[in-house]
Design a protein around this motif. Sequence first.
Motif, PDB file in Angstrom:
ATOM      1  N   ASN A 183       0.934  -1.211  -0.004  1.00 27.91           N
ATOM      2  CA  ASN A 183      -0.054  -0.055   0.122  1.00 27.91           C
ATOM      3  C   ASN A 183       0.815   1.198  -0.085  1.00 27.91           C
ATOM      4  OD1 ASN A 183       0.740   0.824   2.840  1.00 27.91           O
ATOM      5  ND2 ASN A 183      -0.897  -0.829   3.424  1.00 27.91           N
ATOM      6  N   SER A 219      -2.003  -0.778  -3.424  1.00 28.88           N
ATOM      7  CA  SER A 219      -3.230  -0.501  -2.887  1.00 28.88           C
ATOM      8  C   SER A 219      -3.386   1.190  -2.489  1.00 28.88           C
ATOM      9  CB  SER A 219      -3.822  -1.277  -1.727  1.00 28.88           C
ATOM     10  OG  SER A 219      -4.686  -0.619  -1.168  1.00 28.88           O
ATOM     11  N   ALA A 225      -6.689   1.288  -6.702  1.00 31.44           N
ATOM     12  CA  ALA A 225      -5.344   0.758  -6.640  1.00 31.44           C
ATOM     13  C   ALA A 225      -4.913   0.885  -7.928  1.00 31.44           C
ATOM     14  CB  ALA A 225      -5.529  -0.909  -6.410  1.00 31.44           C
ATOM     15  N   MET A 253      -7.577  -8.346  -0.905  1.00 36.95           N
ATOM     16  CA  MET A 253      -7.095  -7.852  -2.148  1.00 36.95           C
ATOM     17  C   MET A 253      -6.253  -8.870  -2.779  1.00 36.95           C
ATOM     18  SD  MET A 253      -5.108  -4.478  -3.150  1.00 36.95           S
ATOM     19  CE  MET A 253      -6.713  -3.299  -3.638  1.00 36.95           C
TER      20      MET A 253
END
Length: 308
Positions: A183, A219, A225, A253
């Motif tokens: 992320n 993400s 994303a 995810m």
Amino acid sequence: MILTVCPSPCIDVNMEVDSLSVGMVNKVISKKTFFTGKALNVARGLARLGARVFATGFMYEENGHGFEHELHCEGVPYKFVWNKGRMRENYKFIDRKSMLTEVNDVSPEVPLEKQEELIGLVEQMSQKCDGLILSGSLAKGMTADYYYRVLRAVPHEQIKIIDCSGERLFESLKCGVDLVKTNLAELEGTLKKSFDSKQEMLEGCREVIAKGAKHVLLSLGKKGAVITDGKKAFYSKSVNVAMNSTVGAGDGMVAAASNAYFKGCAMPEILKCGVAGGTATVTEPDSISFTKEKYEEILSSITVEEIF
């Protein structure tokens, strides 16, 4: 079959409170206990999508047997390396504004012989699998190169997917990795840079690719994303849903994106599936994974655009 490896399982105790005030008495409205761990959450998600999956990792004698029941109910076969002691218990407080406050415990130390035992088990099981997903933190006293040692035990031609950051990510990339999920905060922390634009984020992804990744799935939380192989990049905006909890969203995810990756899907489809998996997870108040029905409902409404 897909092998998932969880180096640091945990028990999450989720407590809903009206508001969380430090230094004050806080009344619990509801309490739920989950047997979790990033790669184990991924295994659940994969199973719910119909993938054949096998789970392994470390487990602890005092409070670990609940995991066996959970995985049995999900139809996930497993084999753990058992350790003495009690695994970590994490406490997550969710207030009425859906704000999450976490208090994370520390895992007990895993002896070197047990660390080697898990590597041997991965080497053995990987002969029967198409690839591996490795994600999660490490137990107390373990070094980041353990990720490298685990991945090195997997045949070179097999698919390797990781969800980690920092030194664990750098060590993993030495083996070559097919897909890295991260992320924005993790990417910034790993590269020690701040990214203010989508272009800067993609440059950060290219740095990871240059070090040994084939694809990076980044993400952006509520904003969706992106996925890139360094040559092409795609963006998918998340859809608006009723958010119950963000716990396990990243694992949802990974599960859905990995399922598409192992099927040989192109980047746009991998991205679309990943966003659907993460989004579907946050709608579930009583689970740390998504339902297939909710996943498919959200998947049908997600669009992907090419960035370059």
